[in-house]
Design a protein around this motif. Structure first.
Motif, PDB file in Angstrom:
ATOM      1  N   LEU A  85       0.863  -1.183   0.000  1.00 41.57           N
ATOM      2  CA  LEU A  85       0.000   0.000   0.000  1.00 41.57           C
ATOM      3  C   LEU A  85       0.897   1.228   0.000  1.00 41.57           C
ATOM      4  CD1 LEU A  85      -2.808   1.389   0.306  1.00 41.57           C
ATOM      5  CD2 LEU A  85      -2.548   1.139   2.780  1.00 41.57           C
ATOM      6  N   ILE A  86       0.672   2.129  -0.947  1.00 40.17           N
ATOM      7  CA  ILE A  86       1.438   3.372  -1.054  1.00 40.17           C
ATOM      8  C   ILE A  86       0.460   4.520  -0.837  1.00 40.17           C
ATOM      9  CG2 ILE A  86       2.776   4.850  -2.630  1.00 40.17           C
ATOM     10  CD1 ILE A  86       3.209   2.058  -4.213  1.00 40.17           C
ATOM     11  N   GLU A  87       0.847   5.502  -0.045  1.00 40.51           N
ATOM     12  CA  GLU A  87      -0.019   6.670   0.106  1.00 40.51           C
ATOM     13  C   GLU A  87       0.749   7.938  -0.220  1.00 40.51           C
ATOM     14  OE1 GLU A  87      -1.588   7.601   4.010  1.00 40.51           O
ATOM     15  OE2 GLU A  87      -3.117   8.897   3.116  1.00 40.51           O
ATOM     16  N   LEU A  88       0.255   8.688  -1.192  1.00 38.93           N
ATOM     17  CA  LEU A  88       0.891   9.958  -1.572  1.00 38.93           C
ATOM     18  C   LEU A  88       0.321  11.091  -0.730  1.00 38.93           C
ATOM     19  CD1 LEU A  88       0.945   9.699  -5.470  1.00 38.93           C
ATOM     20  CD2 LEU A  88       2.578   8.793  -3.796  1.00 38.93           C
ATOM     21  N   GLY A  89       1.186  11.984  -0.263  1.00 36.83           N
ATOM     22  CA  GLY A  89       0.739  13.094   0.584  1.00 36.83           C
ATOM     23  C   GLY A  89       0.174  12.567   1.874  1.00 36.83           C
ATOM     24  N   THR A 109       3.844  -4.345   3.005  1.00 33.82           N
ATOM     25  CA  THR A 109       4.640  -3.111   3.002  1.00 33.82           C
ATOM     26  C   THR A 109       3.722  -1.911   2.897  1.00 33.82           C
ATOM     27  OG1 THR A 109       6.407  -4.270   1.834  1.00 33.82           O
ATOM     28  CG2 THR A 109       6.497  -1.868   1.821  1.00 33.82           C
ATOM     29  N   PHE A 110       3.982  -0.923   3.730  1.00 30.84           N
ATOM     30  CA  PHE A 110       3.269   0.347   3.606  1.00 30.84           C
ATOM     31  C   PHE A 110       4.282   1.433   3.309  1.00 30.84           C
ATOM     32  CE2 PHE A 110       1.408   4.229   5.749  1.00 30.84           C
ATOM     33  CZ  PHE A 110       0.568   4.537   4.681  1.00 30.84           C
ATOM     34  N   THR A 111       4.028   2.203   2.252  1.00 32.56           N
ATOM     35  CA  THR A 111       4.917   3.287   1.868  1.00 32.56           C
ATOM     36  C   THR A 111       4.197   4.627   1.941  1.00 32.56           C
ATOM     37  OG1 THR A 111       6.389   1.935   0.519  1.00 32.56           O
ATOM     38  CG2 THR A 111       6.242   4.250  -0.071  1.00 32.56           C
ATOM     39  N   PRO A 112       4.362   5.340   3.075  1.00 39.38           N
ATOM     40  CA  PRO A 112       3.860   6.709   3.126  1.00 39.38           C
ATOM     41  C   PRO A 112       4.854   7.612   2.401  1.00 39.38           C
ATOM     42  CG  PRO A 112       4.788   6.101   5.266  1.00 39.38           C
ATOM     43  CD  PRO A 112       4.998   4.926   4.347  1.00 39.38           C
ATOM     44  N   PHE A 113       4.330   8.483   1.560  1.00 37.28           N
ATOM     45  CA  PHE A 113       5.153   9.341   0.701  1.00 37.28           C
ATOM     46  C   PHE A 113       4.718  10.774   0.975  1.00 37.28           C
ATOM     47  CE2 PHE A 113       7.339   9.146  -3.652  1.00 37.28           C
ATOM     48  CZ  PHE A 113       7.467  10.510  -3.815  1.00 37.28           C
ATOM     49  N   ARG A 145       7.643  14.821  -8.714  1.00 34.82           N
ATOM     50  CA  ARG A 145       8.984  14.652  -9.288  1.00 34.82           C
ATOM     51  C   ARG A 145       9.591  13.278  -9.045  1.00 34.82           C
ATOM     52  NH1 ARG A 145      12.333  18.939  -6.373  1.00 34.82           N
ATOM     53  NH2 ARG A 145      14.033  17.651  -7.141  1.00 34.82           N
ATOM     54  N   HIS A 146       9.182  12.633  -7.955  1.00 34.24           N
ATOM     55  CA  HIS A 146       9.941  11.468  -7.489  1.00 34.24           C
ATOM     56  C   HIS A 146       9.190  10.145  -7.531  1.00 34.24           C
ATOM     57  CE1 HIS A 146      12.226  14.760  -5.165  1.00 34.24           C
ATOM     58  NE2 HIS A 146      13.022  14.327  -6.119  1.00 34.24           N
ATOM     59  N   LEU A 147       8.112  10.051  -8.305  1.00 34.45           N
ATOM     60  CA  LEU A 147       7.373   8.781  -8.317  1.00 34.45           C
ATOM     61  C   LEU A 147       8.207   7.645  -8.900  1.00 34.45           C
ATOM     62  CD1 LEU A 147       3.689   9.737  -9.271  1.00 34.45           C
ATOM     63  CD2 LEU A 147       4.662   9.238  -7.019  1.00 34.45           C
ATOM     64  N   GLY A 148       9.188   7.983  -9.728  1.00 30.47           N
ATOM     65  CA  GLY A 148      10.065   6.966 -10.304  1.00 30.47           C
ATOM     66  C   GLY A 148      10.782   6.150  -9.239  1.00 30.47           C
ATOM     67  N   HIS A 149      10.969   6.753  -8.073  1.00 29.12           N
ATOM     68  CA  HIS A 149      11.643   6.075  -6.970  1.00 29.12           C
ATOM     69  C   HIS A 149      10.876   4.852  -6.496  1.00 29.12           C
ATOM     70  CE1 HIS A 149      14.348   5.775  -3.518  1.00 29.12           C
ATOM     71  NE2 HIS A 149      13.285   5.586  -2.762  1.00 29.12           N
ATOM     72  N   LEU A 150       9.583   4.816  -6.747  1.00 29.82           N
ATOM     73  CA  LEU A 150       8.777   3.675  -6.277  1.00 29.82           C
ATOM     74  C   LEU A 150       9.254   2.365  -6.906  1.00 29.82           C
ATOM     75  CD1 LEU A 150       5.184   5.238  -6.277  1.00 29.82           C
ATOM     76  CD2 LEU A 150       6.686   4.821  -4.309  1.00 29.82           C
ATOM     77  N   ALA A 151       9.883   2.449  -8.069  1.00 30.58           N
ATOM     78  CA  ALA A 151      10.405   1.244  -8.717  1.00 30.58           C
ATOM     79  C   ALA A 151      11.468   0.564  -7.862  1.00 30.58           C
ATOM     80  CB  ALA A 151      10.980   1.602 -10.082  1.00 30.58           C
ATOM     81  N   LEU A 152      12.072   1.317  -6.931  1.00 35.03           N
ATOM     82  CA  LEU A 152      13.142   0.757  -6.091  1.00 35.03           C
ATOM     83  C   LEU A 152      12.622   0.252  -4.741  1.00 35.03           C
ATOM     84  CD1 LEU A 152      15.670   3.676  -6.696  1.00 35.03           C
ATOM     85  CD2 LEU A 152      15.671   1.448  -7.838  1.00 35.03           C
ATOM     86  N   LEU A 174      -1.481  -1.099  -4.295  1.00 39.01           N
ATOM     87  CA  LEU A 174      -2.600  -0.167  -4.203  1.00 39.01           C
ATOM     88  C   LEU A 174      -2.018   1.189  -3.840  1.00 39.01           C
ATOM     89  CD1 LEU A 174      -5.598   0.666  -4.008  1.00 39.01           C
ATOM     90  CD2 LEU A 174      -5.608  -0.211  -1.660  1.00 39.01           C
ATOM     91  N   LEU A 175      -2.223   2.164  -4.714  1.00 46.33           N
ATOM     92  CA  LEU A 175      -1.723   3.514  -4.441  1.00 46.33           C
ATOM     93  C   LEU A 175      -2.913   4.402  -4.075  1.00 46.33           C
ATOM     94  CD1 LEU A 175       1.012   5.471  -6.278  1.00 46.33           C
ATOM     95  CD2 LEU A 175      -1.195   6.556  -5.907  1.00 46.33           C
ATOM     96  N   ALA A 176      -2.848   4.995  -2.890  1.00 45.56           N
ATOM     97  CA  ALA A 176      -3.943   5.842  -2.411  1.00 45.56           C
ATOM     98  C   ALA A 176      -3.538   7.305  -2.469  1.00 45.56           C
ATOM     99  CB  ALA A 176      -4.311   5.455  -0.980  1.00 45.56           C
ATOM    100  N   PHE A 177      -4.428   8.122  -2.996  1.00 46.58           N
ATOM    101  CA  PHE A 177      -4.217   9.583  -3.020  1.00 46.58           C
ATOM    102  C   PHE A 177      -5.523  10.199  -2.542  1.00 46.58           C
ATOM    103  CE2 PHE A 177      -3.157  13.576  -5.666  1.00 46.58           C
ATOM    104  CZ  PHE A 177      -2.370  14.090  -4.649  1.00 46.58           C
ATOM    105  N   LEU A 178      -5.575  10.528  -1.265  1.00 44.97           N
ATOM    106  CA  LEU A 178      -6.835  10.837  -0.594  1.00 44.97           C
ATOM    107  C   LEU A 178      -7.003  12.336  -0.359  1.00 44.97           C
ATOM    108  CD1 LEU A 178      -6.786   7.876   1.980  1.00 44.97           C
ATOM    109  CD2 LEU A 178      -7.919   7.973  -0.254  1.00 44.97           C
ATOM    110  N   GLY A 179      -8.149  12.688   0.202  1.00 46.44           N
ATOM    111  CA  GLY A 179      -8.372  14.052   0.677  1.00 46.44           C
ATOM    112  C   GLY A 179      -8.716  15.058  -0.399  1.00 46.44           C
ATOM    113  N   SER A 180      -8.792  14.610  -1.653  1.00 44.91           N
ATOM    114  CA  SER A 180      -8.988  15.515  -2.798  1.00 44.91           C
ATOM    115  C   SER A 180      -7.808  16.466  -2.957  1.00 44.91           C
ATOM    116  CB  SER A 180     -10.296  16.316  -2.682  1.00 44.91           C
ATOM    117  OG  SER A 180     -10.713  16.754  -3.962  1.00 44.91           O
TER     118      SER A 180
END
Ligand code: AVJ
Length: 340
Positions: A85-89, A109-113, A145-152, A174-180
């Protein structure tokens, strides 16, 4: 003992440089077209004020999205069964715990970004204590700018670019981008952003996207101009950030908060309006900016959406809308889509 991994792609000095560039360009524009980007609201005080906003009676989005997640997290995690699970912002990842609770069986794995390293450290600390079997792998970066890093992501401890990335565990992301938060982007940047999200994912991966919906303008304006004046303080706080970080002397008491619904663009605009003719000196930029009485600086757009538009934008980026939920009143939309 708690532990987590944190990759820092953005240091404090990178952020300072970015703020300098934004203020130089945003205040350097001709009067009437001046801007400050909303990402600079969120220093410690700004984050606290935003937190307060989310509890205001007029500000419905956070409550609505939490209600939808509360009702649907089980269904989401059952359908997707993600390994990661990845969460942006991600901020404090408070709402995301509903997903982590429902996904205990599959999520490893949880990846807060997030841009803020300090926010990430406290969130990661808290999460690894709450979910001791979860690998928390945080990323401090700019998600434009840095979403490419997720490949690593699956190169545990391996230096970036060493080519030693371990095989990705079975199961989709699963990539979550919440809150509008996506509402802060204008359409063209939204397109670029969604394209970059699609590129960072693999076919079959999923995107969970929160979008605030078009509604009665009076309710929208009230949500961004609350009776207690918290949003006004939040808006003015960007000048406090500029003053502190760039040696500025803006007088916060001489700027009024403005929230306006743009019916053509279907977005809320927040502005700061100069109360009286004035000068702002930015010592670190060797810059002096003159403002006329009544002149406005745009500090944020918050776009509002409709289901067909969300579906079309997702399709254009390579996603297929699979589920669409709203709260009972239809104020906020949560979409689940899959990368083709
Ligand atoms: C965090 C960008 C989703 O646009 O509603 C709240 C920020 N600005 N009140 C929003 C915000 C004023 C918020 N987002």
């Amino acid at each position: 003992m708690t532990s987590y991994q944190l990759d820092v792609l953005l240091t404090e000095s990178d952020l300072r440089r970015a703020l300098q560039e934004d203020v130089r360009a945003g205040f350097g524009a001709p009067p009437g077209r001046r801007t400050l980007p909303p990402k600079w609201f969120y220093d410690e005080r700004g984050s606290k004020l935003f937190d307060e906003i989310t509890r205001l009676p007029e500000y419905y989005p956070t409550r609505c999205e939490r209600a939808i997640l509360g009702a649907r997290a089980g269904r989401i995690m059952e359908l997707v069964a993600p390994s990661t699970l990845i969460e942006l912002g991600s901020g404090t990842s408070e709402k995301t715990r509903l997903l982590l609770d429902a996904g205990r069986e599959t999520v490893r794995t949880f990846t807060p970004f997030d841009v803020s390293e300090s926010t990430l450290r406290s969130a990661a600390e808290d999460l690894s204590r709450r979910y001791p079997r979860l690998a928390v792998h945080a990323v401090a970066g700019d998600f434009e700018r840095h979403l490419g890093h997720l490949a690593l992501l699956h190169s545990p401890g391996g230096p970036a670019g060493s080519g030693q990335s371990a095989a990705r565990p079975p199961g989709p992301w699963l990539l979550a981008f919440l809150g509008s938060t996506i509402g802060n982007f204008e359409p063209q940047r939204r397109r670029a952003f969604l394209g970059a999200v699609a590129a960072a994912l693999s076919p079959g991966d999923w995107l969970l996207l929160g979008t605030d919906l078009v509604k009665d303008p009076a309710r929208l304006v009230a949500a961004y101009d609350d009776g207690a004046g918290v949003t006004a303080e939040f808006n003015r706080n960007v000048l406090a950030v500029v003053n502190r970080e760039l040696g500025g002397d803006a007088d916060l008491d001489r700027w009024a908060h403005v929230a306006r619904w743009d019916a053509d663009q279907e977005w809320i605009e927040m502005r700061l309006r100069a109360q009286g003719r004035q000068t702002v000196n930015l010592f670190d930029l060797a810059m002096t900016v003159r403002f006329e009485d009544g002149e406005e600086v745009r500090t944020e757009i918050s776009a509002k959406f409709r289901r067909p538009g969300v579906s079309a934008e997702l399709a254009a980026a390579g996603f297929e809308l699979r589920e669409w939920w709203t709260d009972p009143a239809g104020d906020f939309g949560l979409s689940l889509s899959q990368r083709r």
